[in-house]
Design a protein around this motif. Sequence first.
Motif, short mmCIF file in Angstrom:
data_model
loop_
_atom_site.label_atom_id
_atom_site.label_comp_id
_atom_site.label_asym_id
_atom_site.label_seq_id
_atom_site.Cartn_x
_atom_site.Cartn_y
_atom_site.Cartn_z
N UNK A 179 -6.76 0.18 0.70
CA UNK A 179 -5.51 -0.44 0.07
C UNK A 179 -5.54 -1.89 -0.03
N UNK A 180 -4.96 -2.37 -0.86
CA UNK A 180 -4.64 -3.68 -0.82
C UNK A 180 -3.19 -4.13 -1.32
N UNK A 181 -2.71 -4.78 -0.29
CA UNK A 181 -1.10 -5.41 -0.65
C UNK A 181 -1.38 -6.82 -0.78
N UNK A 182 -0.63 -7.44 -2.07
CA UNK A 182 -0.72 -8.71 -2.26
C UNK A 182 0.76 -9.13 -2.33
N UNK A 242 -6.35 2.02 5.44
CA UNK A 242 -6.74 0.79 5.89
C UNK A 242 -6.43 -0.44 5.00
N UNK A 243 -5.52 -1.15 5.27
CA UNK A 243 -5.01 -2.38 4.43
C UNK A 243 -5.52 -3.53 4.40
N UNK A 263 5.13 -5.60 7.59
CA UNK A 263 3.94 -4.95 7.38
C UNK A 263 3.85 -3.45 7.97
N UNK A 264 4.39 -3.26 9.28
CA UNK A 264 4.63 -1.99 9.85
C UNK A 264 5.40 -1.15 8.77
N UNK A 265 6.38 -1.61 8.62
CA UNK A 265 7.45 -0.69 7.57
C UNK A 265 6.52 -0.37 6.34
N UNK A 266 5.94 -1.47 5.45
CA UNK A 266 5.45 -0.96 4.31
C UNK A 266 4.31 -0.13 4.46
N UNK A 267 3.48 -0.33 5.47
CA UNK A 267 2.46 0.45 5.73
C UNK A 267 2.96 1.99 5.92
#
Length: 176
Positions: free
Chosen positions: A108-111, A137-138, A121-125
């Motif tokens: 995964x990629x988060x921009x 694996x972000x 990051x933890x909540x979004x993950x």
Amino acid sequence: MRATSKEYAAALFSLARETRSEKETLEELRFIESVFEGAPEYAAFLAAPAIPRVERLGSLRQAFEGTLSEFTMSFLSLMCEQGCAGLLSESVEEYERLYNESAGLARAEVVSAVELTGDQRRRLTAKLENLSGRRLNIRWRIDSGLLGGVTVDIEGLRIDGSLRTKLKNVRKVIGE
């Protein structure tokens, strides 16, 4: 993707697996890749066949020795020696694919427009893993052109929560 990139990545992954350092090696590769992205002239220098090998390898040692593991440093040196430094991104991508496959992870990629906090990051993950039904694996990136919000890519699934897209959608509605 070139066969050479796959071969280099597979060899490094095999060595990392023997020492159970797959994740650490991936983190080092991402670090190197970010250095090259931030200094494209340095990456071009390392890939330039006109620059003597000794000079390129000396520069590598000066820049990364003591920061990278022995395997990662040898990998980077070998790519430079063989004139394959320009294939680093492809090799990192292949290494990451091998890592994800072996660990049962989805890539995964988060921009985001700004750096996200550890808690964000933890909540979004957690939300993304729940949504996808897989462990992720972000790769986190920042793009100030987003204005606000985030975009997410999970192996072909794109979630666009960026302010830029929301504004485009409002324009479409108003324009109709």
